[in-house]
Design an enzyme around this catalytic site. Structure first.
Site: not given
Lengths: 447, 137
Positions: A202, A368
């Protein structure tokens, strides 16, 4: 500055009302998702931990068994997570390509399909586990009817542009919960390695110039389109004295100070699929959480009675887009619903990092939600003490990420800080705190 | 009908800055999201679409319809174009829910005494075991 602004409008409200409200509106669904996963894990995993691991893309390289040595497990976990990250990277690049060739409709259909698979099949699996655990005498007709309803309405809620915000948000949380529960069924070392790997991915994908997510974001900005993705957008905070009747149309803006201003004036206000409007209200909301939008911008005139100066001044900033997407795949669990199995069914959920929605409300990608919940779910498999520690660490990480978002005004990866803190606190709790608490309790000292 | 329509259109957002002059019984926005939701014209097509799709054995869609257009349901003389669809969705959902609940309760309470050996074949956990729906690998 935000403080003075809110004070001129409503002298009795403080920055806590605006900023605090925004933060609470994003932390609440994250907490609910984590809570649900913890409940599922603690209810369904009370039987003996089974050796058989889920065959998915995350265990493609190595399947862990309890008889392996520690070093083997470690290597296997590394290989698994590496394979997973490679697959995710490849798919993200495919996504960028598809987006580049404007196959938006195909992307949207594919995502609707994957949402249906998650809600239908994963949801069905989890509810079957629950039924078996509680021995509920439910008949198959009712079960399939309810499941079908749930899945179809879920797909409509997530992909139709306008449905009750509460329903859409609820379904996004449920999707996150189901995928997270699925991932907690992976072997332990693989889970931890995968979390670390995804956090690093990420970070790289969003911040590096060659990162696929950054490319996607830049493409979306240059075309002023929205990336079709699964993203949770918090309800924008309403600040008091704005009469919604004055602003029927949605005004979205983006301040492109770097680029030429002609671009700015050419775009029209076009309401799009976000379901949130009234950017004006968000202009007065918390200081720097404002502004960014990846949708069409409006001409800077006609803003009702919003103070234009404050709008131009410092609130609307940044040129990069808010949307980042991280595709999450999980390849055919050999779950066998007989003829319904699609051998290579890979779910491709487009998930985004943290950013700012078109109304200035905070957007958090579903990936997330999923990885936070996976971490907490794994912690729940050990003990509740680790759950509390990890939960607090993740929320702290999310708060830090939000602050950074306010500071840098661009799309940021939401995973690294929270996962790092969560992992740190998990291992610290497990190694140090638990011994302390147990010894204190045994000696009737505390707890 | 024309008169009613014109009356409903007067409920549309108009540029009167003072909000409290409007009687509180007339909601401005047909959806539960208020200003964030749909406008009245879009609401008619959405309500109609939800109502029609609900006939495909989707009572949850009717329930969502009622939930989404709650202001329409609550204030009985507002939005005359939307109201029929929402009311019918509500009735449909209530009927369907009653039928489904009664069937499910009969099934679970009656059990084998009522159904005989068929019960074992219909109950979900046996079916899941038989079809191997919950095996992971």
């Amino acid at each position: 500055m935000a403080q003075t602004q809110t004070q001129t409008r409503r002298p009795c409200s403080s920055i806590l009302d605006s900023l605090g409200e925004e933060i609470v509106r994003i932390i609440a669904p994250v907490s609910i998702c984590m809570f649900l996963v913890v409940i599922l894990v603690s209810v369904l995993n009370t039987e003996s931990p089974f050796d058989a691991s889920v065959a998915s893309i995350a265990t493609i390289a190595y399947t862990e068994t309890t008889s392996d040595s520690t070093w083997d497990k470690f290597l296997g976990a590394l290989l698994n997570s590496l394979a997973f990250v490679v697959v995710v990277t490849v798919v993200t690049f495919v996504l960028v390509l598809l987006f580049y060739f404007r196959c938006t409709r195909f992307l949207k259909l594919y995502m609707a399909f994957s949402a249906f698979v998650v809600l239908g099949f994963l949801g069905g699996e989890v509810s079957l586990f629950l039924i078996r655990h509680f021995s509920t005498p439910l008949d198959c007709v009712t079960f399939f009817l309810l499941l079908c309803n749930f899945a179809v309405v879920g797909v409509l809620a997530v992909f139709m542009s306008k449905m009750a915000i509460f329903v859409t948000q609820g379904y996004l949380v449920v999707i996150g919960m189901l995928v997270a529960y699925f991932f907690t069924m992976l072997p332990e070392w693989t889970t931890w390695a995968m979390l670390v790997a995804m956090a690093l991915y990420d970070l790289a994908a969003v911040l590096l110039p060659i990162g696929p997510l950054r490319l996607l974001v830049e493409l979306a900005i240059s075309r002023d389109e929205e990336i079709p993705a699964l993203v949770y957008e918090a309800r924008p905070v309403n600040h008091g004295n704005l009469d919604p009747r004055d602003v029927v149309q949605r005004r979205l803006w983006r301040d492109r100070r770097v680029e030429s201003s002609t671009h700015y004036s050419n775009l029209n206000a076009n309401s799009d699929s976000d379901g949130a409007n009234l950017v004006m209200e968000s202009a007065s909301s918390s200081a720097n959480l404002n502004g960014n939008s990846n949708n069409n911008t409006a001409s800077s005139g006609s803003y009702g009675y919003r103070n234009l100066v404050s709008v131009e001044e410092g609130r609307v900033q940044g040129t990069t887009d808010s949307d980042i997407s991280v595709p999450l795949i999980d390849r055919g669990r050999n779950v066998l619903i007989g003829s319904l199995e699609e051998g290579a069914s890979s779910e491709n959920l487009l998930l985004e990092g943290i950013g700012l929605g078109s109304s200035g409300a905070i957007k958090l990608g579903l990936g997330d939600f999923i990885f936070y919940s996976v971490l907490v779910g794994r912690a729940a498999m050990y003990d509740f003490m680790t759950v509390y520690a990890c939960y607090l660490a993740i929320i702290a990480g999310l708060g830090i990420t939000l602050m950074l978002l306010a500071l840098y005004q661009k799309a940021l990866p939401a995973l690294p800080v929270s996962i790092a803190l969560g992992l740190l606190f998990y291992f610290l709790t497990r190694l140090l705190l638990e011994v302390f608490v147990v010894q204190c309790s045994l000696n009737l000292l505390l707890f | 009908m024309e008169a009613l329509q014109s009356q409903s259109q007067s409920n549309n957002p108009n540029p009167i800055p003072i909000r409290n002059s409007l009687p509180s019984s007339m909601p401005l926005w047909p959806t539960i999201d208020g200003p964030l939701g749909l406008s009245e014209e879009e609401s008619v097509s959405y309500a109609r679409r939800f109502y029609n799709f609900g006939f495909a054995l989707l009572p949850l869609l009717w329930a969502v319809n009622c939930f989404y257009f709650w202001p329409v349901l609550r204030h009985s003389d507002s939005f005359p174009r939307i109201r029929p669809y929402v009311v019918r969705s509500g009735i449909g959902f209530a009927v369907f829910a009653t039928l489904l609940c009664s069937w499910a309760l009969t099934f679970s309470i009656g059990g084998e005494r009522l159904f005989g050996p068929v019960w074992d074949q219909l109950v979900m956990y046996n079916l899941a075991d038989r079809l191997g729906l919950t095996s992971w690998s």
